[in-house]
Scaffold this motif. Structure first.
Motif, PDB file in Angstrom:
ATOM      1  N   UNK A 177       0.891  -1.291   0.047  1.00 54.08           N
ATOM      2  CA  UNK A 177       0.101   0.206  -0.132  1.00 54.08           C
ATOM      3  C   UNK A 177       0.715   1.252   0.097  1.00 54.08           C
ATOM      4  N   UNK A 178       1.837   1.308   0.810  1.00 55.73           N
ATOM      5  CA  UNK A 178       2.604   2.407   0.828  1.00 55.73           C
ATOM      6  C   UNK A 178       3.450   2.686  -0.353  1.00 55.73           C
ATOM      7  N   UNK A 179       3.918   1.628  -0.948  1.00 50.85           N
ATOM      8  CA  UNK A 179       4.544   1.809  -2.261  1.00 50.85           C
ATOM      9  C   UNK A 179       3.902   2.351  -3.350  1.00 50.85           C
ATOM     10  N   UNK A 180       2.646   1.778  -3.599  1.00 45.93           N
ATOM     11  CA  UNK A 180       1.570   2.189  -4.761  1.00 45.93           C
ATOM     12  C   UNK A 180       1.075   3.391  -4.358  1.00 45.93           C
ATOM     13  N   UNK A 181       0.884   4.035  -3.067  1.00 42.07           N
ATOM     14  CA  UNK A 181       0.282   5.341  -3.060  1.00 42.07           C
ATOM     15  C   UNK A 181       1.681   6.219  -3.038  1.00 42.07           C
ATOM     16  N   UNK A 182       2.938   5.992  -2.928  1.00 43.10           N
ATOM     17  CA  UNK A 182       4.032   6.720  -3.095  1.00 43.10           C
ATOM     18  C   UNK A 182       4.017   6.978  -4.815  1.00 43.10           C
ATOM     19  N   UNK A 183       3.860   5.940  -5.624  1.00 41.90           N
ATOM     20  CA  UNK A 183       3.618   5.913  -7.113  1.00 41.90           C
ATOM     21  C   UNK A 183       2.832   6.923  -7.422  1.00 41.90           C
ATOM     22  N   UNK A 184       1.688   6.954  -7.047  1.00 43.66           N
ATOM     23  CA  UNK A 184       0.612   7.607  -7.541  1.00 43.66           C
ATOM     24  C   UNK A 184       0.389   8.978  -6.519  1.00 43.66           C
ATOM     25  N   UNK A 185       1.377   9.122  -5.933  1.00 45.68           N
ATOM     26  CA  UNK A 185       1.134  10.590  -5.046  1.00 45.68           C
ATOM     27  C   UNK A 185       1.862  11.786  -6.001  1.00 45.68           C
ATOM     28  N   UNK A 186       1.555  13.066  -5.641  1.00 49.99           N
ATOM     29  CA  UNK A 186       1.862  14.217  -6.275  1.00 49.99           C
ATOM     30  C   UNK A 186       3.406  14.400  -6.536  1.00 49.99           C
ATOM     31  N   UNK A 187       4.104  14.068  -5.418  1.00 44.76           N
ATOM     32  CA  UNK A 187       5.528  14.242  -5.486  1.00 44.76           C
ATOM     33  C   UNK A 187       6.211  13.185  -6.553  1.00 44.76           C
ATOM     34  N   UNK A 206      10.751  -2.684  -7.957  1.00 44.34           N
ATOM     35  CA  UNK A 206      10.498  -2.646  -6.316  1.00 44.34           C
ATOM     36  C   UNK A 206       9.419  -3.436  -6.135  1.00 44.34           C
ATOM     37  N   UNK A 207       8.333  -3.609  -6.732  1.00 43.23           N
ATOM     38  CA  UNK A 207       7.134  -4.455  -6.450  1.00 43.23           C
ATOM     39  C   UNK A 207       7.315  -5.626  -6.507  1.00 43.23           C
ATOM     40  N   UNK A 208       8.213  -6.144  -7.415  1.00 44.96           N
ATOM     41  CA  UNK A 208       8.631  -7.614  -7.453  1.00 44.96           C
ATOM     42  C   UNK A 208       9.275  -7.930  -6.319  1.00 44.96           C
ATOM     43  N   UNK A 209       9.840  -7.149  -5.565  1.00 45.07           N
ATOM     44  CA  UNK A 209      10.638  -7.635  -4.625  1.00 45.07           C
ATOM     45  C   UNK A 209       9.678  -7.935  -3.166  1.00 45.07           C
ATOM     46  N   UNK A 220      -4.316  -4.992  -0.738  1.00 44.49           N
ATOM     47  CA  UNK A 220      -3.522  -4.032   0.040  1.00 44.49           C
ATOM     48  C   UNK A 220      -4.249  -2.727  -0.085  1.00 44.49           C
ATOM     49  N   UNK A 221      -4.893  -2.423  -1.191  1.00 45.10           N
ATOM     50  CA  UNK A 221      -5.217  -1.014  -1.683  1.00 45.10           C
ATOM     51  C   UNK A 221      -6.892  -0.668  -1.275  1.00 45.10           C
ATOM     52  N   UNK A 222      -7.427  -1.721  -0.610  1.00 44.60           N
ATOM     53  CA  UNK A 222      -8.554  -1.677  -0.336  1.00 44.60           C
ATOM     54  C   UNK A 222      -9.230  -0.414   0.513  1.00 44.60           C
ATOM     55  N   UNK A 226      15.863   5.696 -10.278  1.00 42.67           N
ATOM     56  CA  UNK A 226      14.541   5.622  -9.449  1.00 42.67           C
ATOM     57  C   UNK A 226      14.942   6.006  -8.099  1.00 42.67           C
ATOM     58  N   UNK A 227      13.474   6.711  -7.625  1.00 40.02           N
ATOM     59  CA  UNK A 227      13.341   7.571  -6.386  1.00 40.02           C
ATOM     60  C   UNK A 227      12.912   6.516  -5.332  1.00 40.02           C
ATOM     61  N   UNK A 228      12.901   6.817  -4.243  1.00 45.44           N
ATOM     62  CA  UNK A 228      12.593   6.200  -2.987  1.00 45.44           C
ATOM     63  C   UNK A 228      11.624   5.027  -3.074  1.00 45.44           C
ATOM     64  N   UNK A 229      11.825   3.818  -3.119  1.00 48.57           N
ATOM     65  CA  UNK A 229      10.870   2.782  -3.336  1.00 48.57           C
ATOM     66  C   UNK A 229      10.002   2.775  -4.588  1.00 48.57           C
ATOM     67  N   UNK A 230      10.656   3.287  -5.592  1.00 49.61           N
ATOM     68  CA  UNK A 230      10.162   3.440  -6.825  1.00 49.61           C
ATOM     69  C   UNK A 230      10.274   2.230  -7.677  1.00 49.61           C
ATOM     70  N   UNK A 231       9.874   2.440  -8.907  1.00 50.85           N
ATOM     71  CA  UNK A 231       9.733   1.292  -9.979  1.00 50.85           C
ATOM     72  C   UNK A 231      10.978   0.467 -10.132  1.00 50.85           C
ATOM     73  N   UNK A 232      12.132   1.063 -10.731  1.00 51.94           N
ATOM     74  CA  UNK A 232      13.011   0.289 -11.379  1.00 51.94           C
ATOM     75  C   UNK A 232      14.339   0.070 -10.512  1.00 51.94           C
TER      76      UNK A 232
END
Length: 222
Positions: free
Chosen positions: A39-49, A79-82, A93-95, A216-222
């Motif tokens: 949840x934290x990871x996905x919310x970061x990806x979709x966050x404004x920053x 990052x998600x694969x991990x 998790x995103x419910x 790749x930024x903090x906890x991000x995709x690649x």
């Protein structure tokens, strides 16, 4: 008391049950932690920053008619694969997320609200950090700098050939005063901080944060 049928006493029967309960408790705890991390990871990806910098994900969102992104796409990010590649678990998790929403089919996700305007104070909230080891991780930087304030973005430029850090990073804080506190800490490290280069970071002022998708930024995709 002896169990006539099994030939075991009550104490012997209780011990396996106790171990099973403990195992189940640990399993539930691990699942809960995993769901929280996803949840934290996905919310970061979709966050404004992140979306103001992540051209790849923003392009996917913009090309979608309804703003939805296939969860399978998120599951393909390194990052998600991990964490997991189970799309159903990601949807679970995103419910109750306050940032994104999952469609009725449970296979797509999108932001709940439109992205905000690009902030004009990014540079003043960003700290340039150098003398980092080649194997530095986002979690390590996050752990070091969280004591100064809320870290909202980390970019670690890496060599494409090896994946090793180039020895420097950009750390963006939520507030300017937090960035100033980080600069103060770096220029005046605590007594217990390692003094050897490559272990405790240093900083330089007035270094702009790069807007490249290959860092790749903090906890991000690649």
């Amino acid at each position: 008391m002896i169990d006539i049928e099994t030939g075991t006493d009550d104490a012997g029967a209780t011990e396996p049950r106790s171990k099973n309960k403990e195992t189940e408790k640990k399993k539930r705890s691990r699942v809960k932690q995993l769901l929280g991390d996803v949840k934290k990871q996905v919310e970061f990806w979709f966050g404004d920053v992140n979306l103001h910098k992540d051209r790849f994900l923003r392009k996917i969102i913009e090309e979608s008619d309804d703003g939805y992104v296939d969860i399978s796409v998120l599951a393909s990010f390194n990052r998600m694969k991990k964490l997991t590649t189970d799309t159903k678990l990601i949807a679970r998790a995103l419910k109750n997320s306050s940032v994104v929403e999952v469609n009725l089919e449970g296979n797509k996700v999108r932001r709940q609200f439109p992205i905000g305007n690009i902030p004009n104070d990014t540079d003043s909230r960003t700290v340039y950090v150098e003398l980092l080891p080649k194997d530095v991780t986002h979690s390590w930087i996050d752990r070091v700098f969280t004591k100064c304030g809320n870290v909202v973005y980390v970019s670690i430029p890496r060599y494409k050939s090896s994946g090793d850090s180039k020895g420097f990073a950009f750390v963006e804080f939520e507030k300017e005063e937090q960035a100033q506190k980080a600069i103060e800490m770096l220029n005046n490290p605590p007594e217990d901080a390692p003094r050897k280069p490559g272990i405790f970071p240093k900083t330089k002022s007035r270094k702009p944060i790069p807007l490249t998708s290959d860092n790749p930024p903090l906890g991000t995709i690649n």
